[in-house]
Design a protein around this motif. Structure first.
Motif, mmCIF file in Angstrom:
data_model
loop_
_atom_site.group_PDB
_atom_site.id
_atom_site.type_symbol
_atom_site.label_atom_id
_atom_site.label_comp_id
_atom_site.label_asym_id
_atom_site.label_seq_id
_atom_site.Cartn_x
_atom_site.Cartn_y
_atom_site.Cartn_z
ATOM 1 N N LEU A 30 50.624 42.790 90.617
ATOM 2 C CA LEU A 30 51.577 43.638 90.260
ATOM 3 C C LEU A 30 51.683 44.389 88.702
ATOM 4 C CD1 LEU A 30 54.454 41.996 92.082
ATOM 5 C CD2 LEU A 30 52.885 43.234 93.155
ATOM 6 N N ASP A 31 51.163 45.169 89.155
ATOM 7 C CA ASP A 31 51.520 46.559 87.461
ATOM 8 C C ASP A 31 53.578 46.434 87.754
ATOM 9 O OD1 ASP A 31 52.545 48.802 86.245
ATOM 10 O OD2 ASP A 31 50.580 49.444 86.541
ATOM 11 N N PRO A 32 53.458 45.697 86.743
ATOM 12 C CA PRO A 32 55.573 45.544 86.489
ATOM 13 C C PRO A 32 55.551 46.595 86.103
ATOM 14 C CG PRO A 32 54.126 44.037 85.178
ATOM 15 C CD PRO A 32 52.754 44.343 85.525
ATOM 16 N N ASP A 33 55.480 47.418 85.727
ATOM 17 C CA ASP A 33 56.064 48.996 85.487
ATOM 18 C C ASP A 33 55.978 50.035 87.104
ATOM 19 O OD1 ASP A 33 57.029 51.499 83.778
ATOM 20 O OD2 ASP A 33 55.352 52.393 84.048
ATOM 21 N N LYS A 34 55.048 49.575 87.002
ATOM 22 C CA LYS A 34 54.875 50.541 88.657
ATOM 23 C C LYS A 34 55.435 49.529 89.312
ATOM 24 C CE LYS A 34 50.638 52.557 88.833
ATOM 25 N NZ LYS A 34 48.993 52.615 89.347
ATOM 26 N N PHE A 35 55.393 49.152 89.894
ATOM 27 C CA PHE A 35 56.583 47.665 90.182
ATOM 28 C C PHE A 35 58.658 48.295 89.998
ATOM 29 C CE2 PHE A 35 59.401 44.391 91.541
ATOM 30 C CZ PHE A 35 58.770 44.296 92.815
ATOM 31 N N ALA A 36 58.437 48.108 88.868
ATOM 32 C CA ALA A 36 59.934 48.429 88.209
ATOM 33 C C ALA A 36 60.580 49.809 88.859
ATOM 34 C CB ALA A 36 60.059 47.969 86.863
ATOM 35 N N SER A 95 63.691 53.642 91.545
ATOM 36 C CA SER A 95 63.472 55.156 92.468
ATOM 37 C C SER A 95 63.910 54.846 93.865
ATOM 38 C CB SER A 95 61.976 55.822 92.479
ATOM 39 O OG SER A 95 61.609 55.022 93.648
ATOM 40 N N GLY A 96 64.045 53.925 94.702
ATOM 41 C CA GLY A 96 64.594 53.516 96.102
ATOM 42 C C GLY A 96 65.972 52.635 95.748
ATOM 43 N N SER A 97 66.339 52.655 94.841
ATOM 44 C CA SER A 97 67.606 52.304 94.361
ATOM 45 C C SER A 97 68.755 53.434 94.513
ATOM 46 C CB SER A 97 67.812 51.216 93.523
ATOM 47 O OG SER A 97 67.422 51.199 93.028
ATOM 48 N N THR A 98 69.702 53.125 95.497
ATOM 49 C CA THR A 98 71.268 54.228 94.918
ATOM 50 C C THR A 98 72.053 54.125 94.214
ATOM 51 O OG1 THR A 98 70.331 54.738 97.392
ATOM 52 C CG2 THR A 98 72.652 54.886 96.368
ATOM 53 N N ILE A 99 72.731 54.897 93.197
ATOM 54 C CA ILE A 99 73.047 54.651 92.224
ATOM 55 C C ILE A 99 74.413 55.328 92.349
ATOM 56 C CG2 ILE A 99 74.247 55.172 89.444
ATOM 57 C CD1 ILE A 99 70.728 54.435 89.251
ATOM 58 N N LYS A 127 72.859 52.539 82.939
ATOM 59 C CA LYS A 127 72.819 51.213 82.395
ATOM 60 C C LYS A 127 72.113 50.449 83.889
ATOM 61 C CE LYS A 127 76.136 51.221 78.300
ATOM 62 N NZ LYS A 127 77.545 50.723 78.360
ATOM 63 N N PHE A 128 72.568 50.513 84.987
ATOM 64 C CA PHE A 128 72.952 49.978 85.340
ATOM 65 C C PHE A 128 71.374 50.358 86.155
ATOM 66 C CE2 PHE A 128 72.250 50.268 90.673
ATOM 67 C CZ PHE A 128 72.607 48.794 91.270
ATOM 68 N N ALA A 129 70.547 51.338 86.209
ATOM 69 C CA ALA A 129 68.810 51.828 86.106
ATOM 70 C C ALA A 129 68.674 51.035 85.104
ATOM 71 C CB ALA A 129 68.999 53.415 86.202
ATOM 72 N N LEU A 130 68.339 50.856 84.028
ATOM 73 C CA LEU A 130 67.887 50.523 82.714
ATOM 74 C C LEU A 130 68.397 48.433 83.486
ATOM 75 C CD1 LEU A 130 66.104 50.039 80.512
ATOM 76 C CD2 LEU A 130 68.542 49.636 79.396
ATOM 77 N N LYS A 131 68.899 47.776 83.386
ATOM 78 C CA LYS A 131 69.946 46.717 84.159
ATOM 79 C C LYS A 131 67.941 46.243 85.510
ATOM 80 C CE LYS A 131 72.361 43.442 85.509
ATOM 81 N NZ LYS A 131 73.957 43.229 86.886
ATOM 82 N N ARG A 132 68.294 47.095 86.651
ATOM 83 C CA ARG A 132 67.367 47.018 87.863
ATOM 84 C C ARG A 132 66.182 47.388 87.208
ATOM 85 N NH1 ARG A 132 69.499 48.646 93.155
ATOM 86 N NH2 ARG A 132 70.889 47.315 92.980
ATOM 87 N N TYR A 133 65.537 48.317 86.331
ATOM 88 C CA TYR A 133 64.149 48.750 85.779
ATOM 89 C C TYR A 133 63.858 47.112 85.301
ATOM 90 C CZ TYR A 133 59.921 49.882 83.646
ATOM 91 O OH TYR A 133 58.306 49.871 82.676
ATOM 92 N N LEU A 134 64.362 46.201 84.254
ATOM 93 C CA LEU A 134 64.243 45.419 83.071
ATOM 94 C C LEU A 134 64.378 44.276 84.825
ATOM 95 C CD1 LEU A 134 66.040 45.840 80.015
ATOM 96 C CD2 LEU A 134 63.864 46.564 80.717
ATOM 97 N N SER A 135 64.591 44.318 85.185
ATOM 98 C CA SER A 135 64.957 43.038 86.585
ATOM 99 C C SER A 135 64.079 42.704 87.384
ATOM 100 C CB SER A 135 66.445 43.186 87.335
ATOM 101 O OG SER A 135 67.490 42.410 86.364
ATOM 102 N N ALA A 136 63.323 44.025 87.475
ATOM 103 C CA ALA A 136 62.234 44.203 88.820
ATOM 104 C C ALA A 136 60.814 43.747 87.532
ATOM 105 C CB ALA A 136 62.174 45.706 88.987
#
Length: 67
Positions: A8-14, A19-23, A33-42
């Motif tokens: 997996l490409d970590p950046d593309k996956f994250a 982008s598929g998340s609803t905030i 902060k929520f988006a960054l947390k989700r990005y880093l987790s992914a």
């Protein structure tokens, strides 16, 4: 047995996860902060997956596979 490795490409996956998340947060700072947390987790999840995939492949390719 399938010898193809998945990487997996970590950046593309994250980015896809975020982008598929609803905030639903209306506060921009909290939403960011929520988006960054989700990005880093992914991102870290994808890196962990790649490391496990690499480790599993090296075990399967070893001479001691019968053990």
């Amino acid at each position: 047995m399938n010898n193809k490795k998945i990487k997996l490409d970590p950046d593309k996956f994250a980015r896809a996860v975020v982008s598929g998340s609803t905030i639903d947060e209306t506060d921009d700072v909290k939403a960011s902060k929520f988006a960054l947390k989700r990005y880093l987790s992914a991102y870290l999840l994808a890196e962990d997956f790649n490391n496990l995939e690499k480790k599993d492949a090296s075990i399967l390719n070893s001479k001691n596979i019968s053990e």
